[in-house]
Design a protein around this motif. Sequence first.
Motif: not given
Length: 207
Positions: A8-14, A57-60, A136-146, A150-155
Amino acid sequence: MNGLFLTFEGPEGAGKSTQVRLLGAWLQEHGYTVVQTREPGGTSLGQDIRQLLLHQERMCAEAEYLLYSADRAEHMQTLIRPALAQGQIVLCDRWLDSSLAYQGYGRGLKLDWLRAVAEGATQGVQPLKTFLFDLSPEVGLRRFENPDRLEREPIEFHRRVREGYLELAAAELERFVVLDATQTPETLQAQLREHLRSLLPKTGLGQ
Protein backbone atom coordinates in the motif's frame (compact mmCIF):
# COMPACT_ATOMS: atom_id res chain seq x y z
CA MET A 1 5.61 -18.61 -1.90
CA ASN A 2 2.13 -19.83 -0.99
CA GLY A 3 0.81 -16.60 0.51
CA LEU A 4 -0.28 -13.26 -0.86
CA PHE A 5 1.91 -10.14 -0.69
CA LEU A 6 0.03 -6.83 -1.05
CA THR A 7 1.58 -3.39 -0.62
CA PHE A 8 0.00 0.00 0.00
CA GLU A 9 1.62 3.19 -1.21
CA GLY A 10 0.97 6.90 -1.40
CA PRO A 11 2.22 10.36 -0.56
CA GLU A 12 1.99 11.85 2.91
CA GLY A 13 -1.50 12.09 4.39
CA ALA A 14 -3.19 9.80 1.88
CA GLY A 15 -4.78 7.64 4.59
CA LYS A 16 -3.34 4.29 3.52
CA SER A 17 -2.44 3.17 7.06
CA THR A 18 -6.08 3.41 8.13
CA GLN A 19 -7.14 1.44 5.07
CA VAL A 20 -4.59 -1.31 5.77
CA ARG A 21 -5.91 -1.69 9.31
CA LEU A 22 -9.54 -1.87 8.17
CA LEU A 23 -8.78 -4.28 5.35
CA GLY A 24 -6.79 -6.56 7.66
CA ALA A 25 -9.65 -6.75 10.13
CA TRP A 26 -12.11 -7.54 7.33
CA LEU A 27 -9.91 -10.34 5.95
CA GLN A 28 -9.50 -11.85 9.42
CA GLU A 29 -13.26 -11.80 9.89
CA HIS A 30 -13.49 -13.89 6.73
CA GLY A 31 -11.11 -16.50 8.06
CA TYR A 32 -7.80 -15.47 6.50
CA THR A 33 -4.53 -15.38 8.41
CA VAL A 34 -3.22 -11.85 7.97
CA VAL A 35 0.05 -10.13 8.82
CA GLN A 36 -0.17 -6.34 8.92
CA THR A 37 3.16 -4.59 8.86
CA ARG A 38 4.81 -1.35 7.82
CA GLU A 39 8.04 -0.04 6.38
CA PRO A 40 10.10 1.12 8.10
CA GLY A 41 9.36 -0.36 11.50
CA GLY A 42 7.89 -3.82 10.95
CA THR A 43 10.60 -5.50 13.04
CA SER A 44 12.50 -4.67 16.22
CA LEU A 45 15.50 -3.49 14.20
CA GLY A 46 13.13 -1.64 11.88
CA GLN A 47 11.68 0.34 14.77
CA ASP A 48 15.13 1.69 15.61
CA ILE A 49 15.79 2.49 11.96
CA ARG A 50 12.43 4.25 11.75
CA GLN A 51 13.40 6.60 14.56
CA LEU A 52 16.58 7.56 12.71
CA LEU A 53 14.82 8.06 9.39
CA LEU A 54 11.97 10.17 10.70
CA HIS A 55 13.77 12.23 13.34
CA GLN A 56 17.48 12.51 12.44
CA GLU A 57 17.73 16.03 11.08
CA ARG A 58 20.65 15.66 8.69
CA MET A 59 21.22 12.70 6.39
CA CYS A 60 22.49 12.40 2.82
CA ALA A 61 20.15 10.80 0.29
CA GLU A 62 22.33 7.73 -0.16
CA ALA A 63 22.50 7.05 3.59
CA GLU A 64 18.75 7.53 3.83
CA TYR A 65 18.12 4.94 1.14
CA LEU A 66 20.58 2.43 2.59
CA LEU A 67 18.85 2.68 5.96
CA TYR A 68 15.54 1.92 4.26
CA SER A 69 17.24 -0.99 2.50
CA ALA A 70 18.58 -2.38 5.78
CA ASP A 71 15.08 -2.24 7.21
CA ARG A 72 13.72 -3.89 4.06
CA ALA A 73 16.23 -6.74 4.19
CA GLU A 74 15.45 -7.51 7.83
CA HIS A 75 11.74 -7.16 7.18
CA MET A 76 11.80 -9.63 4.28
CA GLN A 77 14.08 -12.17 5.96
CA THR A 78 12.43 -12.32 9.37
CA LEU A 79 8.77 -11.46 8.80
CA ILE A 80 7.46 -11.25 5.25
CA ARG A 81 9.05 -14.30 3.63
CA PRO A 82 8.22 -16.66 6.54
CA ALA A 83 4.60 -15.45 6.55
CA LEU A 84 4.27 -15.98 2.80
CA ALA A 85 5.81 -19.44 3.10
CA GLN A 86 3.06 -20.30 5.59
CA GLY A 87 0.35 -19.22 3.17
CA GLN A 88 -0.56 -16.01 4.97
CA ILE A 89 -1.71 -12.70 3.53
CA VAL A 90 0.83 -9.93 4.12
CA LEU A 91 -0.43 -6.34 4.03
CA CYS A 92 2.57 -4.00 3.98
CA ASP A 93 2.22 -0.26 4.51
CA ARG A 94 4.96 0.98 2.10
CA TRP A 95 7.58 -1.08 0.30
CA LEU A 96 10.17 -0.57 -2.44
CA ASP A 97 7.98 1.79 -4.47
CA SER A 98 8.24 4.28 -1.62
CA SER A 99 12.00 4.40 -2.05
CA LEU A 100 11.73 4.75 -5.80
CA ALA A 101 9.31 7.65 -5.35
CA TYR A 102 10.97 9.39 -2.40
CA GLN A 103 14.69 8.75 -2.87
CA GLY A 104 14.48 8.36 -6.64
CA TYR A 105 12.05 10.96 -7.93
CA GLY A 106 12.10 13.06 -4.76
CA ARG A 107 15.85 13.08 -3.96
CA GLY A 108 17.15 12.50 -7.47
CA LEU A 109 19.00 9.22 -6.92
CA LYS A 110 19.28 6.97 -9.95
CA LEU A 111 16.50 4.41 -10.18
CA ASP A 112 18.84 1.76 -11.59
CA TRP A 113 21.02 1.94 -8.47
CA LEU A 114 18.02 1.88 -6.15
CA ARG A 115 16.68 -1.22 -7.87
CA ALA A 116 20.07 -2.96 -7.86
CA VAL A 117 20.43 -2.51 -4.09
CA ALA A 118 16.82 -3.56 -3.58
CA GLU A 119 17.31 -6.85 -5.42
CA GLY A 120 19.37 -8.21 -2.56
CA ALA A 121 17.22 -6.67 0.17
CA THR A 122 13.95 -8.02 -1.20
CA GLN A 123 15.34 -11.42 -2.28
CA GLY A 124 13.47 -10.90 -5.54
CA VAL A 125 10.05 -11.09 -3.86
CA GLN A 126 7.53 -8.75 -5.50
CA PRO A 127 4.03 -7.80 -4.35
CA LEU A 128 1.23 -9.29 -6.40
CA LYS A 129 -0.72 -6.02 -6.16
CA THR A 130 0.17 -2.52 -5.04
CA PHE A 131 -2.60 -0.12 -4.07
CA LEU A 132 -1.58 3.49 -4.64
CA PHE A 133 -3.58 6.13 -2.77
CA ASP A 134 -3.19 9.22 -4.89
CA LEU A 135 -3.51 12.63 -3.26
CA SER A 136 -2.06 16.06 -3.92
CA PRO A 137 0.59 17.14 -1.39
CA GLU A 138 -1.26 20.40 -0.85
CA VAL A 139 -4.12 18.39 0.64
CA GLY A 140 -2.15 15.62 2.33
CA LEU A 141 0.34 17.77 4.20
CA ARG A 142 -2.42 19.80 5.82
CA ARG A 143 -3.43 16.68 7.75
CA PHE A 144 -0.34 16.76 10.01
CA GLU A 145 -0.09 18.80 13.20
CA ASN A 146 3.43 17.64 14.14
CA PRO A 147 5.22 16.77 10.88
CA ASP A 148 8.32 14.54 10.92
CA ARG A 149 11.51 15.08 8.93
CA LEU A 150 10.11 13.88 5.62
CA GLU A 151 6.80 15.65 6.04
CA ARG A 152 8.68 18.92 6.53
CA GLU A 153 10.34 18.70 3.11
CA PRO A 154 9.45 21.53 0.67
CA ILE A 155 6.25 21.20 -1.32
CA GLU A 156 8.29 20.76 -4.54
CA PHE A 157 9.79 17.58 -3.10
CA HIS A 158 6.37 16.16 -2.35
CA ARG A 159 5.14 17.06 -5.83
CA ARG A 160 8.02 15.10 -7.34
CA VAL A 161 7.18 12.14 -5.10
CA ARG A 162 3.57 12.14 -6.27
CA GLU A 163 4.61 12.42 -9.93
CA GLY A 164 7.04 9.55 -9.37
CA TYR A 165 4.36 7.32 -7.94
CA LEU A 166 2.10 7.98 -10.91
CA GLU A 167 4.91 7.23 -13.36
CA LEU A 168 5.69 3.98 -11.58
CA ALA A 169 2.02 3.00 -11.70
CA ALA A 170 1.74 3.83 -15.40
CA ALA A 171 4.73 1.57 -16.11
CA GLU A 172 3.21 -1.44 -14.29
CA LEU A 173 -0.51 -1.37 -14.95
CA GLU A 174 -0.96 -5.04 -14.01
CA ARG A 175 0.46 -4.59 -10.53
CA PHE A 176 -0.74 -1.14 -9.53
CA VAL A 177 -4.27 -0.16 -8.58
CA VAL A 178 -4.56 3.64 -8.31
CA LEU A 179 -7.22 4.92 -5.92
CA ASP A 180 -8.42 8.50 -5.52
CA ALA A 181 -7.57 9.30 -1.89
CA THR A 182 -9.88 12.33 -1.82
CA GLN A 183 -12.80 9.90 -1.48
CA THR A 184 -14.24 9.04 1.92
CA PRO A 185 -12.54 6.31 3.96
CA GLU A 186 -15.69 4.19 3.61
CA THR A 187 -15.63 4.46 -0.19
CA LEU A 188 -11.94 3.60 -0.36
CA GLN A 189 -12.42 0.59 1.88
CA ALA A 190 -15.30 -0.66 -0.26
CA GLN A 191 -13.09 -0.39 -3.36
CA LEU A 192 -10.27 -2.30 -1.69
CA ARG A 193 -12.60 -5.08 -0.61
CA GLU A 194 -14.00 -5.37 -4.11
CA HIS A 195 -10.50 -5.79 -5.50
CA LEU A 196 -9.75 -8.48 -2.92
CA ARG A 197 -12.98 -10.34 -3.70
CA SER A 198 -11.88 -10.66 -7.31
CA LEU A 199 -8.25 -11.41 -6.45
CA LEU A 200 -8.46 -14.03 -3.71
CA PRO A 201 -10.21 -16.79 -5.71
CA LYS A 202 -7.38 -16.65 -8.27
CA THR A 203 -4.75 -17.28 -5.59
CA GLY A 204 -6.38 -20.38 -4.16
CA LEU A 205 -6.17 -18.96 -0.64
CA GLY A 206 -9.09 -19.89 1.57
CA GLN A 207 -10.36 -22.58 -0.79
